[in-house]
Write a protein that holds these residues in place. Structure first.
Motif, PDB file in Angstrom:
ATOM      1  N   HIS A  27       0.815  -1.215   0.000  1.00 25.33           N
ATOM      2  CA  HIS A  27       0.000   0.000   0.000  1.00 25.33           C
ATOM      3  C   HIS A  27       0.844   1.258   0.000  1.00 25.33           C
ATOM      4  CE1 HIS A  27      -2.129   3.394   1.924  1.00 25.33           C
ATOM      5  NE2 HIS A  27      -3.142   2.964   1.195  1.00 25.33           N
ATOM      6  N   THR A  28       0.381   2.254  -0.762  1.00 30.24           N
ATOM      7  CA  THR A  28       0.913   3.610  -0.668  1.00 30.24           C
ATOM      8  C   THR A  28      -0.245   4.593  -0.725  1.00 30.24           C
ATOM      9  OG1 THR A  28       2.297   5.310  -1.721  1.00 30.24           O
ATOM     10  CG2 THR A  28       1.347   3.649  -3.166  1.00 30.24           C
ATOM     11  N   ILE A  29      -0.138   5.682   0.033  1.00 33.01           N
ATOM     12  CA  ILE A  29      -1.204   6.689   0.017  1.00 33.01           C
ATOM     13  C   ILE A  29      -1.172   7.522  -1.266  1.00 33.01           C
ATOM     14  CG2 ILE A  29      -1.401   6.871   2.516  1.00 33.01           C
ATOM     15  CD1 ILE A  29       0.351   9.359   2.407  1.00 33.01           C
ATOM     16  N   HIS A  83       1.324  -4.536   3.712  1.00 30.04           N
ATOM     17  CA  HIS A  83       2.617  -3.858   3.788  1.00 30.04           C
ATOM     18  C   HIS A  83       2.384  -2.371   3.533  1.00 30.04           C
ATOM     19  CE1 HIS A  83       7.150  -3.829   2.476  1.00 30.04           C
ATOM     20  NE2 HIS A  83       6.815  -2.739   3.173  1.00 30.04           N
ATOM     21  N   LEU A  84       2.335  -1.588   4.612  1.00 29.56           N
ATOM     22  CA  LEU A  84       2.185  -0.136   4.500  1.00 29.56           C
ATOM     23  C   LEU A  84       3.532   0.494   4.196  1.00 29.56           C
ATOM     24  CD1 LEU A  84      -0.106   0.570   7.609  1.00 29.56           C
ATOM     25  CD2 LEU A  84      -0.801   0.038   5.259  1.00 29.56           C
ATOM     26  N   ASN A  85       3.506   1.644   3.529  1.00 30.97           N
ATOM     27  CA  ASN A  85       4.756   2.275   3.144  1.00 30.97           C
ATOM     28  C   ASN A  85       4.887   3.702   3.644  1.00 30.97           C
ATOM     29  OD1 ASN A  85       6.683   0.573   1.310  1.00 30.97           O
ATOM     30  ND2 ASN A  85       4.591  -0.109   0.954  1.00 30.97           N
ATOM     31  N   SER A  86       4.526   3.889   4.901  1.00 31.25           N
ATOM     32  CA  SER A  86       4.867   5.110   5.626  1.00 31.25           C
ATOM     33  C   SER A  86       4.544   4.897   7.093  1.00 31.25           C
ATOM     34  CB  SER A  86       4.122   6.335   5.090  1.00 31.25           C
ATOM     35  OG  SER A  86       2.784   6.360   5.531  1.00 31.25           O
ATOM     36  N   PHE A  87       5.409   5.369   7.966  1.00 35.15           N
ATOM     37  CA  PHE A  87       5.096   5.328   9.394  1.00 35.15           C
ATOM     38  C   PHE A  87       3.829   6.116   9.717  1.00 35.15           C
ATOM     39  CE2 PHE A  87       9.588   4.373  11.283  1.00 35.15           C
ATOM     40  CZ  PHE A  87       9.513   3.089  10.783  1.00 35.15           C
ATOM     41  N   PRO A  88       3.622   7.309   9.109  1.00 28.92           N
ATOM     42  CA  PRO A  88       2.398   8.052   9.425  1.00 28.92           C
ATOM     43  C   PRO A  88       1.123   7.248   9.180  1.00 28.92           C
ATOM     44  CG  PRO A  88       3.944   9.508   8.347  1.00 28.92           C
ATOM     45  CD  PRO A  88       4.544   8.136   8.291  1.00 28.92           C
ATOM     46  N   SER A  89       1.088   6.448   8.113  1.00 22.07           N
ATOM     47  CA  SER A  89      -0.107   5.645   7.829  1.00 22.07           C
ATOM     48  C   SER A  89      -0.378   4.612   8.916  1.00 22.07           C
ATOM     49  CB  SER A  89       0.059   4.911   6.492  1.00 22.07           C
ATOM     50  OG  SER A  89       0.212   5.806   5.431  1.00 22.07           O
ATOM     51  N   SER A  90       0.654   4.248   9.657  1.00 26.52           N
ATOM     52  CA  SER A  90       0.560   3.087  10.551  1.00 26.52           C
ATOM     53  C   SER A  90       0.298   3.421  12.010  1.00 26.52           C
ATOM     54  CB  SER A  90       1.868   2.289  10.465  1.00 26.52           C
ATOM     55  OG  SER A  90       2.932   2.966  11.115  1.00 26.52           O
ATOM     56  N   THR A 134       7.100  -0.065   6.097  1.00 32.34           N
ATOM     57  CA  THR A 134       8.370   0.508   5.657  1.00 32.34           C
ATOM     58  C   THR A 134       8.214   2.025   5.595  1.00 32.34           C
ATOM     59  OG1 THR A 134       8.944  -1.427   4.330  1.00 32.34           O
ATOM     60  CG2 THR A 134      10.074   0.616   3.798  1.00 32.34           C
ATOM     61  N   ASN A 135       9.201   2.734   6.123  1.00 31.68           N
ATOM     62  CA  ASN A 135       9.149   4.196   6.074  1.00 31.68           C
ATOM     63  C   ASN A 135      10.205   4.710   5.111  1.00 31.68           C
ATOM     64  OD1 ASN A 135       7.829   6.588   7.234  1.00 31.68           O
ATOM     65  ND2 ASN A 135       9.915   7.131   7.845  1.00 31.68           N
ATOM     66  N   HIS A 136       9.784   5.543   4.151  1.00 30.71           N
ATOM     67  CA  HIS A 136      10.677   6.025   3.099  1.00 30.71           C
ATOM     68  C   HIS A 136      11.069   7.489   3.272  1.00 30.71           C
ATOM     69  CE1 HIS A 136       9.981   2.397   0.602  1.00 30.71           C
ATOM     70  NE2 HIS A 136       8.780   2.441   1.144  1.00 30.71           N
ATOM     71  N   GLU A 137      10.572   8.157   4.316  1.00 25.10           N
ATOM     72  CA  GLU A 137      10.905   9.570   4.527  1.00 25.10           C
ATOM     73  C   GLU A 137      11.659   9.737   5.838  1.00 25.10           C
ATOM     74  OE1 GLU A 137       7.379   8.958   3.953  1.00 25.10           O
ATOM     75  OE2 GLU A 137       7.746   9.138   1.796  1.00 25.10           O
ATOM     76  N   ASN A 138      12.801  10.394   5.786  1.00 24.59           N
ATOM     77  CA  ASN A 138      13.506  10.689   7.030  1.00 24.59           C
ATOM     78  C   ASN A 138      12.891  11.919   7.700  1.00 24.59           C
ATOM     79  OD1 ASN A 138      14.483  12.916   5.633  1.00 24.59           O
ATOM     80  ND2 ASN A 138      16.523  12.066   5.330  1.00 24.59           N
ATOM     81  N   GLU A 139      13.512  12.383   8.760  1.00 27.31           N
ATOM     82  CA  GLU A 139      12.938  13.473   9.545  1.00 27.31           C
ATOM     83  C   GLU A 139      12.724  14.739   8.722  1.00 27.31           C
ATOM     84  OE1 GLU A 139      13.796  15.904  13.731  1.00 27.31           O
ATOM     85  OE2 GLU A 139      14.996  14.157  13.162  1.00 27.31           O
ATOM     86  N   ALA A 140      13.735  15.118   7.946  1.00 28.05           N
ATOM     87  CA  ALA A 140      13.624  16.345   7.154  1.00 28.05           C
ATOM     88  C   ALA A 140      12.549  16.214   6.079  1.00 28.05           C
ATOM     89  CB  ALA A 140      14.973  16.689   6.515  1.00 28.05           C
ATOM     90  N   PHE A 155       3.686  -6.109  12.927  1.00 27.48           N
ATOM     91  CA  PHE A 155       4.644  -7.221  13.003  1.00 27.48           C
ATOM     92  C   PHE A 155       6.088  -6.780  12.816  1.00 27.48           C
ATOM     93  CE2 PHE A 155       7.083 -10.772  11.290  1.00 27.48           C
ATOM     94  CZ  PHE A 155       6.827 -11.733  12.270  1.00 27.48           C
ATOM     95  N   ALA A 156       6.337  -5.864  11.888  1.00 28.03           N
ATOM     96  CA  ALA A 156       7.715  -5.435  11.620  1.00 28.03           C
ATOM     97  C   ALA A 156       7.733  -4.004  11.131  1.00 28.03           C
ATOM     98  CB  ALA A 156       8.380  -6.349  10.590  1.00 28.03           C
ATOM     99  N   HIS A 157       8.804  -3.296  11.476  1.00 32.43           N
ATOM    100  CA  HIS A 157       9.033  -1.925  11.022  1.00 32.43           C
ATOM    101  C   HIS A 157      10.381  -1.895  10.309  1.00 32.43           C
ATOM    102  CE1 HIS A 157       6.436  -1.778  14.595  1.00 32.43           C
ATOM    103  NE2 HIS A 157       5.861  -0.738  14.017  1.00 32.43           N
ATOM    104  N   VAL A 158      10.423  -1.299   9.118  1.00 31.67           N
ATOM    105  CA  VAL A 158      11.616  -1.368   8.276  1.00 31.67           C
ATOM    106  C   VAL A 158      11.925   0.009   7.703  1.00 31.67           C
ATOM    107  CG1 VAL A 158      12.714  -2.559   6.328  1.00 31.67           C
ATOM    108  CG2 VAL A 158      10.864  -3.699   7.602  1.00 31.67           C
ATOM    109  N   VAL A 159      13.208   0.312   7.561  1.00 31.53           N
ATOM    110  CA  VAL A 159      13.664   1.484   6.805  1.00 31.53           C
ATOM    111  C   VAL A 159      14.749   1.012   5.842  1.00 31.53           C
ATOM    112  CG1 VAL A 159      13.078   3.233   8.527  1.00 31.53           C
ATOM    113  CG2 VAL A 159      15.290   2.080   8.651  1.00 31.53           C
ATOM    114  N   PRO A 160      15.033   1.776   4.780  1.00 34.86           N
ATOM    115  CA  PRO A 160      15.943   1.280   3.743  1.00 34.86           C
ATOM    116  C   PRO A 160      17.433   1.516   3.991  1.00 34.86           C
ATOM    117  CG  PRO A 160      14.900   3.290   3.011  1.00 34.86           C
ATOM    118  CD  PRO A 160      14.302   2.972   4.338  1.00 34.86           C
TER     119      PRO A 160
END
Length: 392
Positions: A6-8, A112-119, A131-137, A166-171
């Motif tokens: 999933h992606t928003i 499989h969500l693709n942002s921490f905000p969605s989760s 999986t989170n694809h955006e860092n803090e900035a 179940f799991a949290h991932v960053v690249p």
């Protein structure tokens, strides 16, 4: 196993950004492993195939008017619906409900969500991988200054479902270590890598390199604040003053960054390099890489580095800002050349220093070493292992 990626955002044929490319490539590899993988995104109740991957677009009824207004689910759409006039907790709860509506449309075994905000407030009876694809900035740029700190705080609240997943991932391992401490839970680092079938190696003999003009390529979304297009344009002025003939090609033009394109164009005109800077879209980014003598990436911050991975996998000399994720990916490869982040002078000087090497043979051995380590199949295998554990 039915895996819902999933992606928003929406996913369109004419422009596929980093997260969307990750999802398409991951789905392709998962299906080769034997999974039934598909993508759910924002879209007006449509189904299409992109590179053989089923992509389902869904939009809750309450959001159809906004979607029609913007014609796509990009930054302005996200801000109108989940940021403007809302507290962060209200926006994230709305986003969770929105996401739940979308993924509920098709049966699945794993989400499989693709942002921490969605989760943060997302609930599901099926196991969830995030999986989170955006860092803090990047997050603060999307949501507003101070958002990431608030995100961390909300994940630690009693109402959050963040730790239930179940799991949290960053690249990258850099952010995995950083976020494991900040979010107070185990964050895995899984490098994304390159689909070797999509980016096939090609040989460029010494005779094919022209002395001039030098073809420079910046293969990133046009976003000067993050991607450093302003740094690149100022470096162009230095190269011009040094008497070097070159062309800089900028890719990543899309509907929601037209203002940034105008900003970069204006800057190029004002400093006298407009005829050296070209905006060009490619149906296949491989074409851009084949035309390039040098790839540059002057990003100020980045959660991973997909474009630079593609360039290095093709053996192209690549000039990189010295940010943590780029150093993590590329520091041991001879065709990766680092410059001081933010310095147009150092970027120009680094380009000048590697020009004499362009007549030599391509970096065949370095290319092979890179491709062996950053084979996207390894990324897909690691995610497959997570999904299998999640349902066992």
């Amino acid at each position: 196993m039915d895996i819902c990626l999933h992606t928003i955002w929406d996913i369109q044929h004419d422009f596929i950004g980093g997260t969307e490319r990750f999802l398409v490539e991951l789905s392709k590899e998962l299906n080769l492993l034997g999974h039934n993988s598909f993508i759910v995104c924002t879209g007006d109740n449509t189904k299409k195939e992109i590179q053989g991957v089923p992509v389902y677009g869904f939009i809750p009824c309450d959001y159809k008017k906004s979607y029609s207004k913007y014609g796509e689910a990009k930054l302005s759409y996200l801000r109108e619906n989940f940021v403007q006039g809302k507290s962060y907790i209200e926006g994230l709860k709305s986003l969770a409900k929105y996401t739940q509506n979308q993924v509920s449309q098709i049966p699945h075994d794993v989400i499989h969500l693709n942002s921490f905000p969605s989760s943060v407030f997302f609930s599901s009876t099926a196991p969830v991988v995030v999986t989170n694809h955006e860092n803090e900035a990047e997050s603060d740029s999307l949501w507003g200054k101070g958002f990431f700190d608030e995100l961390v705080s909300l994940t630690n609240s009693n109402s959050s479902t963040f730790r239930d997943h179940f799991a949290h991932v960053v690249p990258s391992q850099y952010y995995a270590d950083n976020y494991s401490e900040r979010f107070r839970t185990n964050i895995l680092g899984i490098n994304q890598g390159v689909n070797l079938s999509t980016f096939r190696p090609y040989k460029k003999t010494s005779g094919q390199y022209k002395c001039e003009p030098i073809n420079l390529l910046l293969p990133s979304r046009v976003d000067p604040h993050q991607k450093g297009h302003d740094i690149a344009v100022r470096a162009c002025k230095i190269l011009l003053d040094q008497g070097i003939d070159f062309k800089l090609t900028l890719t990543g033009v899309r509907n929601d960054n037209k203002a940034s394109v105008k900003e970069v164009s204006k800057m190029a005109r004002e400093i006298g390099v407009a005829d050296k800077v070209v905006f060009q879209s490619y149906a296949d980014i491989n074409t851009a890489y084949k035309e390039a003598d040098i790839v540059i990436s002057p990003e100020r911050y980045c959660s991973y580095g997909l474009s630079i991975s593609e360039a290095l996998s093709l053996g192209i000399p690549t000039v990189l800002s010295a940010i943590p994720t780029y150093i993590e990916i590329a520091k041991s490869y001879k065709h990766a050349h680092f410059f001081s982040t933010g310095s147009s002078e150092n970027l120009a000087q680094t380009i000048i220093e590697i020009l004499p090497t362009l007549k030599s043979k391509s970096n065949y051995s370095e290319q092979i070493r890179f491709r062996k380590k950053y084979d996207f199949r390894e990324c897909a295998k690691k995610y497959s292992e997570i999904y299998l554990r999640a349902v066992s």
